[in-house]
Design a protein around this motif. Structure first.
Motif, mmCIF file in Angstrom:
data_model
loop_
_atom_site.group_PDB
_atom_site.id
_atom_site.type_symbol
_atom_site.label_atom_id
_atom_site.label_comp_id
_atom_site.label_asym_id
_atom_site.label_seq_id
_atom_site.Cartn_x
_atom_site.Cartn_y
_atom_site.Cartn_z
ATOM 1 N N SER A 169 79.648 45.610 25.476
ATOM 2 C CA SER A 169 79.055 45.238 24.167
ATOM 3 C C SER A 169 77.584 44.617 24.644
ATOM 4 C CB SER A 169 79.759 44.060 23.548
ATOM 5 O OG SER A 169 79.067 43.739 22.784
ATOM 6 N N ARG A 170 77.891 44.371 25.764
ATOM 7 C CA ARG A 170 76.514 44.179 26.544
ATOM 8 C C ARG A 170 74.789 44.244 27.009
ATOM 9 N NH1 ARG A 170 77.178 40.136 32.354
ATOM 10 N NH2 ARG A 170 78.832 39.628 30.960
ATOM 11 N N ASP A 171 76.155 45.806 27.692
ATOM 12 C CA ASP A 171 75.285 46.817 28.300
ATOM 13 C C ASP A 171 74.640 47.560 27.136
ATOM 14 O OD1 ASP A 171 76.248 46.189 30.949
ATOM 15 O OD2 ASP A 171 77.754 47.884 30.827
ATOM 16 N N GLY A 172 75.491 47.351 25.778
ATOM 17 C CA GLY A 172 74.835 47.818 24.668
ATOM 18 C C GLY A 172 73.984 46.774 24.464
ATOM 19 N N GLU A 173 74.209 45.897 24.663
ATOM 20 C CA GLU A 173 72.472 45.477 23.796
ATOM 21 C C GLU A 173 71.238 45.360 24.691
ATOM 22 O OE1 GLU A 173 74.076 41.068 23.531
ATOM 23 O OE2 GLU A 173 75.003 41.665 21.956
ATOM 24 N N THR A 174 71.294 45.361 26.118
ATOM 25 C CA THR A 174 71.117 45.887 27.256
ATOM 26 C C THR A 174 70.006 47.358 26.562
ATOM 27 O OG1 THR A 174 71.578 44.675 28.541
ATOM 28 C CG2 THR A 174 69.669 45.963 29.244
ATOM 29 N N SER A 175 70.890 47.897 26.693
ATOM 30 C CA SER A 175 69.882 49.264 26.322
ATOM 31 C C SER A 175 69.571 49.114 24.359
ATOM 32 C CB SER A 175 71.457 50.563 26.314
ATOM 33 O OG SER A 175 71.667 50.876 27.159
ATOM 34 N N ASP A 176 69.881 48.972 24.029
ATOM 35 C CA ASP A 176 69.512 48.495 22.676
ATOM 36 C C ASP A 176 67.915 47.280 23.023
ATOM 37 O OD1 ASP A 176 70.690 49.590 21.644
ATOM 38 O OD2 ASP A 176 72.047 48.286 20.274
ATOM 39 N N LEU A 177 67.725 46.461 23.902
ATOM 40 C CA LEU A 177 66.596 45.809 23.846
ATOM 41 C C LEU A 177 65.431 46.004 24.897
ATOM 42 C CD1 LEU A 177 65.063 43.242 23.930
ATOM 43 C CD2 LEU A 177 66.217 42.353 25.563
ATOM 44 N N LEU A 178 66.341 47.235 25.144
ATOM 45 C CA LEU A 178 65.082 48.089 26.172
ATOM 46 C C LEU A 178 64.433 49.284 25.494
ATOM 47 C CD1 LEU A 178 66.513 48.930 29.483
ATOM 48 C CD2 LEU A 178 65.149 47.496 28.814
ATOM 49 N N LEU A 179 65.028 49.859 24.732
ATOM 50 C CA LEU A 179 64.217 50.831 23.745
ATOM 51 C C LEU A 179 63.666 49.946 22.502
ATOM 52 C CD1 LEU A 179 64.351 53.453 22.000
ATOM 53 C CD2 LEU A 179 66.684 52.796 20.480
ATOM 54 N N ALA A 180 64.103 48.635 22.225
ATOM 55 C CA ALA A 180 62.860 47.864 21.204
ATOM 56 C C ALA A 180 62.021 47.696 22.051
ATOM 57 C CB ALA A 180 64.045 46.956 20.493
ATOM 58 N N LEU A 181 62.043 47.284 22.867
ATOM 59 C CA LEU A 181 60.647 46.971 24.143
ATOM 60 C C LEU A 181 59.760 48.146 24.322
ATOM 61 C CD1 LEU A 181 62.276 44.567 26.562
ATOM 62 C CD2 LEU A 181 60.393 43.519 24.428
ATOM 63 N N SER A 182 60.630 48.938 24.121
ATOM 64 C CA SER A 182 59.083 50.608 24.280
ATOM 65 C C SER A 182 58.735 50.336 22.864
ATOM 66 C CB SER A 182 60.563 51.515 24.847
ATOM 67 O OG SER A 182 60.941 51.496 25.704
ATOM 68 N N GLU A 207 55.609 43.563 27.931
ATOM 69 C CA GLU A 207 55.868 44.721 29.761
ATOM 70 C C GLU A 207 56.650 44.236 30.439
ATOM 71 O OE1 GLU A 207 52.138 46.203 30.088
ATOM 72 O OE2 GLU A 207 52.243 47.932 28.686
ATOM 73 N N SER A 208 55.738 42.551 30.822
ATOM 74 C CA SER A 208 56.767 42.341 32.190
ATOM 75 C C SER A 208 58.389 41.991 31.669
ATOM 76 C CB SER A 208 56.081 40.155 31.454
ATOM 77 O OG SER A 208 54.552 40.948 31.980
ATOM 78 N N VAL A 209 58.377 41.376 30.662
ATOM 79 C CA VAL A 209 59.993 41.506 30.060
ATOM 80 C C VAL A 209 61.117 42.367 29.787
ATOM 81 C CG1 VAL A 209 61.947 41.004 27.743
ATOM 82 C CG2 VAL A 209 59.368 39.496 28.880
ATOM 83 N N ARG A 210 60.175 43.758 29.493
ATOM 84 C CA ARG A 210 61.187 45.297 29.977
ATOM 85 C C ARG A 210 61.083 45.243 31.626
ATOM 86 N NH1 ARG A 210 59.597 50.673 30.538
ATOM 87 N NH2 ARG A 210 61.282 52.276 29.179
ATOM 88 N N ALA A 211 59.658 45.310 32.292
ATOM 89 C CA ALA A 211 60.372 45.839 34.093
ATOM 90 C C ALA A 211 61.315 44.058 34.352
ATOM 91 C CB ALA A 211 58.841 45.597 34.359
ATOM 92 N N ASP A 212 61.296 43.622 33.750
ATOM 93 C CA ASP A 212 61.886 41.932 34.207
ATOM 94 C C ASP A 212 63.775 43.290 33.700
ATOM 95 O OD1 ASP A 212 63.046 40.150 35.524
ATOM 96 O OD2 ASP A 212 63.731 38.996 34.215
ATOM 97 N N LEU A 213 64.104 43.116 33.044
ATOM 98 C CA LEU A 213 65.175 43.949 31.853
ATOM 99 C C LEU A 213 65.662 44.917 32.877
ATOM 100 C CD1 LEU A 213 67.053 42.230 29.888
ATOM 101 C CD2 LEU A 213 66.181 44.018 29.068
ATOM 102 N N LEU A 214 64.624 45.188 33.400
ATOM 103 C CA LEU A 214 65.025 47.135 34.091
ATOM 104 C C LEU A 214 65.490 46.752 35.420
ATOM 105 C CD1 LEU A 214 62.760 49.794 32.483
ATOM 106 C CD2 LEU A 214 64.850 49.807 32.639
ATOM 107 N N ALA A 215 64.821 46.310 35.688
ATOM 108 C CA ALA A 215 64.679 45.101 37.759
ATOM 109 C C ALA A 215 67.012 44.901 37.342
ATOM 110 C CB ALA A 215 64.105 44.428 37.516
ATOM 111 N N ARG A 216 66.925 43.542 36.843
ATOM 112 C CA ARG A 216 68.282 43.003 36.332
ATOM 113 C C ARG A 216 69.077 44.238 35.699
ATOM 114 N NH1 ARG A 216 68.627 37.121 35.346
ATOM 115 N NH2 ARG A 216 66.429 36.586 35.436
ATOM 116 N N ARG A 217 68.799 44.916 35.130
ATOM 117 C CA ARG A 217 69.675 46.586 35.260
ATOM 118 C C ARG A 217 70.211 47.699 36.465
ATOM 119 N NH1 ARG A 217 70.130 49.964 30.220
ATOM 120 N NH2 ARG A 217 71.727 51.254 30.154
#
Length: 264
Positions: free
Chosen positions: A82-95, A178-188
């Motif tokens: 569930s956490r991974d799914g929310e991370t994927s959704d958030l990355l798509l939303a940020l894009s 863009e900074s939030v998305r870059a940080d989220l990608l690095a954490r993932r």
């Protein structure tokens, strides 16, 4: 007494739904009409009941420990998915928000567009619900996130923090997104590499927790009959409970250690 308690627990799980519950289900969209019991809960309750009826009290306790551990691991795996799914959704939303903001769209419509994009092809998304709520608050002139500290456990609160920071300090929101998305990608990526590196230790812990079972089977093949001793009502039953508890505790402890590494 233990058998009676476990039988009552099984009866509660399989108790049929009342007429009022069926009426509530018909008024609530997106819910099933029948009250179904998950097979995991059936096994978790049914296995100790069968053990206490067929074998005895000590075997029932050991079976309950194993069932509880299996249920905990399954719940943990579902939580991670569930956490991974929310991370994927958030990355798509940020894009989507980045694309909307880059063409001059205001933050509220960009956030609403990201929520609509997440709603396509999936029934419900917590990230989409959170983005819709923030967009509605912004369009009505209210605060995007009135209580940021209470939403620290939510994945989409990063967007609200970036939005409030941009409004208070006059910063371009697209750069913050863009900074939030870059940080989220690095954490993932870090979490993915860490999980791959911990695959060996996790497999070792699982093998070590199962070694006592292999030893019991080898002893049975050699003619020592350890199963008969462990299923007895004397010292063997106590050793069965203690050995099962130690194996379960070792497995849970190793999982906790790896979880702490991933949470850093």
């Amino acid at each position: 007494m233990i058998a009676v308690i476990l039988a009552l627990a099984a009866a509660v799980l399989w108790w049929p739904a009342t007429h009022a519950q069926y009426r509530l289900v018909t008024l609530t969209p997106g819910t099933s009409r029948a009250r179904s019991v998950p097979w995991q809960a059936t096994v978790a309750v049914g296995a100790p009941v069968a053990a206490v009826v067929i074998v005895g009290f000590h075997a029932a306790i050991a079976t309950a420990l194993v069932s509880a551990t299996v249920m905990w691991r399954r719940h943990r795996a579902q939580r991670l998915r569930s956490r991974d799914g929310e991370t994927s959704d958030l990355l798509l939303a940020l894009s989507v928000m980045t694309a909307e903001l880059s063409v001059g769209a205001p933050p509220a419509p960009a956030c609403a567009a990201a929520a609509r994009e997440l709603g396509v092809g999936q029934p419900r998304s917590p990230v989409a619900d959170g983005l819709t709520m923030m967009a509605g608050r912004a369009e009505l002139g209210g605060e995007v996130m009135p209580d940021v500290e209470a939403s620290d456990q939510l994945s989409w609160h990063r967007v609200g923090v970036a939005w409030q920071t941009a409004d208070r300090h006059g910063l371009p929101m697209i750069e913050l997104v863009e900074s939030v998305r870059a940080d989220l990608l690095a954490r993932r990526q870090f979490a993915t590499r860490t999980r791959a590196g911990l695959a060996g230790p996790r497999a070792t812990a699982a093998v070590l927790s199962g070694l006592p079972v292999i030893g019991i089977l080898l002893g049975e093949l050699m003619g020592a009959h350890p199963i008969g001793v462990l299923l007895g009502s004397g010292l063997g039953g106590v050793l069965l409970i203690v050995g099962t508890a130690l194996s379960v505790a070792g497995l849970v402890w190793s999982e906790r250690i790896t979880d702490r590494v991933l949470d850093r």
